[in-house]
Structures are given as C-alpha cells and as structure tokens.
Scaffold this motif. Structure first.
Motif, PDB file in Angstrom:
ATOM      1  N   PRO A   1       0.806  -1.225   0.000  1.00  0.00           N
ATOM      2  CA  PRO A   1       0.000   0.000   0.000  1.00  0.00           C
ATOM      3  C   PRO A   1       0.836   1.270   0.000  1.00  0.00           C
ATOM      4  N   GLN A   2       2.166   1.131   0.068  1.00  0.00           N
ATOM      5  CA  GLN A   2       3.086   2.257  -0.062  1.00  0.00           C
ATOM      6  C   GLN A   2       2.973   3.273   1.076  1.00  0.00           C
ATOM      7  N   LYS A   3       2.677   2.795   2.268  1.00  0.00           N
ATOM      8  CA  LYS A   3       2.683   3.703   3.417  1.00  0.00           C
ATOM      9  C   LYS A   3       4.107   4.121   3.780  1.00  0.00           C
ATOM     10  N   ASP A   4       5.073   3.248   3.459  1.00  0.00           N
ATOM     11  CA  ASP A   4       6.487   3.557   3.697  1.00  0.00           C
ATOM     12  C   ASP A   4       7.284   3.235   2.435  1.00  0.00           C
ATOM     13  N   ALA A   5       6.773   3.724   1.308  1.00  0.00           N
ATOM     14  CA  ALA A   5       7.472   3.604   0.021  1.00  0.00           C
ATOM     15  C   ALA A   5       7.898   2.176  -0.292  1.00  0.00           C
TER      16      ALA A   5
END
Length: 568
Positions: A73-77
């Motif tokens: 989900p790309q919360k931390d790239a």
C-alpha cells in the motif's frame, strides 16, 4: 621528505576471490520509484529500470540492488509489504521483472532483491487474519501481539518508541468492538512486526527466498537485519534522543542485534547454498562497531553487511584511517570482505552530508530550517574526493542512484509535498528521508528532466537538476559521472577490490594515504594543499577527483581532493 614506509593490513578475506563475485563487486542501489518512470504516472517502475540498463553497463557496475517493488500500500514507500511474491502494479508485473532480470544478466549485471522480514504491511493477509482472530490464536502468534498493562490493559506493554517517532505499540479493536490487545511496530503503525520465534514465520520466508531464487535473482539485501528477534520479556528501553534512529550508536538495545537473529541467517544461508551461482545475502545491520557488524558475515551466515560505521565517518583523515583499519581487520577475522558505502535511501546524500556543520543523526534529514546547512560546492568537492577514496579500497562498494551525478540532498521540499512517515509522526520535527529520494535527472530539457515522459514526479525536483542531468555530464570529461566511470574502470583494471591495503606514513594528519597493489591513493581532507613527493609526482595519474595544482616546489594536491597514481 615524505616516507613511504608501509603498514600492511590483512588480506580482505584471506581467500581467493574465485567466483564469489560479491567479494569485490561494485553494486548500484536503485530506488525504483525515483529511478525512471516508463508509465508516466510520476512513479518509477521496472520497465524504467530496464530502459536504462545500458547506462548502468556503461557506468561499469557489477550488480543492481533494487529497493522494494513488491505488492504494497506504499505507506512507507514499499517497505510495508503486503505480498512478498508479486510486483506492485505501481512498478509493473512479474513479467516486467523477468524481462528486467534477463536483460540485466545479458549485460553481465546481477540483480539483488530487497527483502523486508522484520515486519509486513498491515494489509498482508496474515495480519488481516490476525485482526479477525482471537487473542492467543495461531493467527496472532505470527506477529507481536501482547496484552496491555494497567487495570484494563489500557497501557502499552512497554515504553518502546517507533523508529519513525511516537509509540511502537498500537491497540486494536477486537471483532466484538471491545478495546483489545496491542501489536508491536518498530516503524509505522501500518508495519506490524513478525514474531520470529514462530516457526510458521520462518517457513514462510524460506518459501519467499526460493520464489525469487527460482526466478534467477542473485541475492537479497535484508532490511533491518538486526531487528528480527526481540529481547526476552520485552524490557523497557529509552533511546538516546541524539542517536540515529536505527540504533547504530547504541549498545544493549532490546530490539536490535539480539543473538537469536543469527539462527535465522544460518538457515537462509543453507537455502541459498542449494542454488548455483554464488547467491549472496547482504545485511542492513546498524550495529555500533565494525566488530559487532562482522558477526553477521561469519562463514555460515550472510555474505556481506553494510559498513555503516564507515558511512557515518566524516571527511576527516584520522577518523577514516581508524574506521578503514578497524573494518578490514574485523571482517578479515571472519573471512568476509568489507563493504564500503557513502549514501543510500535512508541517509542524507554524501554530497551534502560531508559539508554539514551541525549534528544530523541518521533518519532526521535536513530541510529549510535545519542548522548547519551545507555549502553545495564544498559538499560536491568532498563527495568526489571521498568516493575516490572509497572505490580504491579492497572489498565491495555500494553506490546509490544519482550519486554518480553528484546529486545533493534536496533541502527545500515544501511540507505539503513531503511523504516520509518520519515527517508526519514527529509533527514536522524531523524532515526524514525525502531529500535523498527525489527522482533523478536524465535529460536537462525533457519533462521531469527525463524521469517521466509526462513531467510528473512523486517528489518535486529542484531546478538545479537540469545542470546535473546525465546528458549534460556524459560529454564533459570533468563531470562527476565521468569521474565515477573512470574510477570504476580503473578499480577493475587494477583489481583493487581483491587487493591488499598498505597505509603510507609521513603525509601529515589531514591526509589519507595508502597503496593498493600498484595504485597509490592520496586524499587531502585538510584545508590547505600539500606538495606530492617527487616519486609520486613523476608517476602516472590515472584518476583525480579535482584538478591538481602546480607550485615552484612540485605538484600540489589541493584541499578536498583525492588522486590515484601508478609509479610502475
């Protein structure tokens, strides 16, 4: 007259390099979302990597390390992985990965995949199952769920803080709506920590390793390799507020560097040994000393570990001599090569960091209001000189995308454009890592400087990128790009990665001076030029990080400059 008496250090490994490519390799880190965007959405992707493999071959690198591209989900790239065995649609498909891998191998470039075993995304099917299950269930046993303290469990299980700021525990709401257990996340709340005492977790990661090895990858860089095992009883711990966020300056941290983690990597070593081709494991282990870091690369564990002690050393001759000596001795003692690295996606780029005049712990970043901001010309001059020292050292070197262009840290990023969780979880007290992650420039007059055909970029690129673009530098013999190409080529030609380092004495306190094979390297970290000894001055200059000077008494090595010379 300068003395050329030498102090010999042990061989990097005391072993023949054989086919163990990772002992001497120059490895180039690609942060996929910031390397090249083929689709036009402003986020780099795997087809973008494939499209620039020729340029990496021309640079001369032996391998590429890809930061995470798996489903997230790309919360931390991407360091919050929801599916370890697929490619996130942002970056393409598994077919795109296979094409990139095959094209890289065609160019004799190996591929190292980033693996994130300390934690998953909260969107991982296992964590979703854990949330739906009861306390004490097998689903929750895969993660670090604990009952809270206090009369009604309203307090977290201990006082641990997240690397990104704020508490390291979050309380869940149980399926019946009641306030429930707490789960550990050493990073963002969306990144729950696995429980590595659980055999099911260990078996799952063996499966993940084999999935990528079967596709032909050459190794894995292991994220937070020192963090998988937590101390028995999860004792309270308050970190030094001035220390780096990943624990590199501190001893006795109950969630970093526990002895039990080494069992995991012995197991993984055995998995890689099942495959042909010298597949390699590299540890991101932020430990306080080279001796402690070397424990990760004993013969039956990992093959490499990042030398963060070296990365964190300033542009100071005495400090450099000390950390290089200590590193070679520590790694040699366990039969491993030292690695050398100056920049990556988690630290201020060394073209800025080496000119900072205020303390800047790892992970804090720099921004518009930071004290001691660097002077760009000084930072670039020192960065070029430091790279020329690093690439002459025996062992393996890691480069971070864009450093071959001399890219500095991007400081003036507006608050509303920042995306690092550190920025949000500290309410803007720490700028975080966005400044080293800005998409890199390929073409001066193209949209997004050639990063994306549409001009989109997930972080804003500064106007100065036009002057630093690859196409601007490729035809300039004095450019940073061509300095890197020269250094890497000469490193290979003179077999420096497999060499023997000998310190040279008598050059003064501000000078780093050593011989590796038939190459003599002199780096001037001081503020004044020095005159090179006549014997060296008459040698052949094969590389220099900046122009040499000439005085009435001979050839001068200016401040913040490194030269490579052969005398035979």
């Amino acid at each position: 007259m300068t003395s050329l008496d030498t102090i010999a250090l042990p061989d990097t490994a005391g072993l023949s390099t054989g086919s163990e490519w990772w002992r001497t390799a120059v490895i180039y880190q690609i942060y996929p979302r910031s390397f090249a965007d083929n689709s036009g959405d402003g986020i780099g992707d795997l087809p973008g990597v494939t499209s620039h493999l020729d340029e990496l071959q021309q640079l001369g690198v032996d391998a590429i390390w890809l930061s995470p591209f798996q489903t997230s989900p790309q919360k931390d790239a991407g360091y919050d992985v929801a599916d370890y065995c697929d490619v996130d649609p942002l970056f393409g498909t598994l077919a795109d990965f296979d094409v990139m891998l095959a094209e890289a191998h065609t160019r004799s470039i190996r591929i190292i995949v980033d693996l994130v075993p300390n934690h998953s995304s909260d969107q991982h099917v296992w964590f979703q199952q854990a949330l739906a299950a009861a306390p004490g269930s097998t689903e929750r046993a895969r993660y670090m769920f604990r009952d809270g303290l206090g009369k009604n469990g309203e307090l977290p299980p201990n006082n641990w803080e997240s690397v990104f700021g704020g508490p390291a525990w979050t309380r869940v709401t149980e399926p019946d709506g009641s306030a429930g257990q707490w789960y550990l996340h050493l990073f963002d709340t969306s990144q729950p920590d696995f429980d590595w005492h659980n055999e099911e977790v260990r078996a799952e990661f063996r499966r993940v390793l084999r999935f990528w090895l079967d596709r032909g990858v050459d190794g894995f860089r292991v994220d937070v390799a020192h963090g998988l095992i937590k101390a028995e009883g999860l004792p309270d711990y308050t970190p030094d507020p001035d220390a780096g966020s990943m624990g590199g300056e501190e001893l006795g941290v109950p969630y970093w560097g526990q002895d039990g983690v080494h069992e995991v990597y012995r197991d993984w070593h055995a998995v890689l040994a099942e495959y042909d081709g010298d597949r390699a494991l590299c540890a991101e282990a932020w430990m306080p000393t080279p001796e402690q870091t070397a424990l990760w690369v004993r013969p039956d564990e990992m093959h490499q570990a990042f030398n963060f002690a070296y990365l964190e050393t300033g542009w100071d001759a005495a400090a450099l001599r000390a950390v290089i000596t200590r590193s070679i001795e520590a790694y040699s003692a366990v039969g491993a090569p030292s690695t050398w690295v100056l920049s990556n996606h988690d630290v201020v780029r060394h073209a800025s960091r080496l000119a900072l005049t205020a303390e800047n712990p790892q992970g804090h970043g720099i921004g518009p209001d930071s004290p001691g901001k660097p002077i760009p010309e000084v930072g670039l001059r020192r960065a070029r000189a430091a790279t020329a020292v690093m690439l002459a050292l025996p062992g393996s070197s890691y480069l971070y995308q864009g450093e071959e262009l001399g890219l500095p840290e991007v400081i003036e990023i507006p608050g509303d454009a920042r995306q690092d969780p550190t920025w949000f979880r500290t309410n803007g007290e720490r700028y975080g890592r966005d400044g080293c992650r800005v998409p890199i420039p390929w073409t001066a007059d193209a949209p997004a400087y050639g990063f994306s055909p549409t001009g989109e970029a997930w972080l804003p690129q500064p106007a100065e990128w036009a002057t630093l673009s690859r196409d601007t530098q490729v035809g300039d013999a004095d450019s940073t790009l061509n300095l890197y190409r020269t250094l890497i080529s000469a490193r290979r030609a003179h077999n420096l990665g497999a060499g023997l380092l000998e310190w040279l004495e008598g050059f003064g306190d501000d000078i780093v001076a050593f011989r590796n094979g038939n190459v003599t390297v002199i780096g001037n970290t001081g503020g004044a030029p020095i005159v090179l000894p006549e014997g060296l001055a008459q040698g052949t200059v094969i590389a220099t990080s900046g122009p040499l000077g000439f005085t009435g008494t001979g050839t001068a090595l200016p401040a913040d400059t490194t030269v490579w010379i052969t005398t035979d």
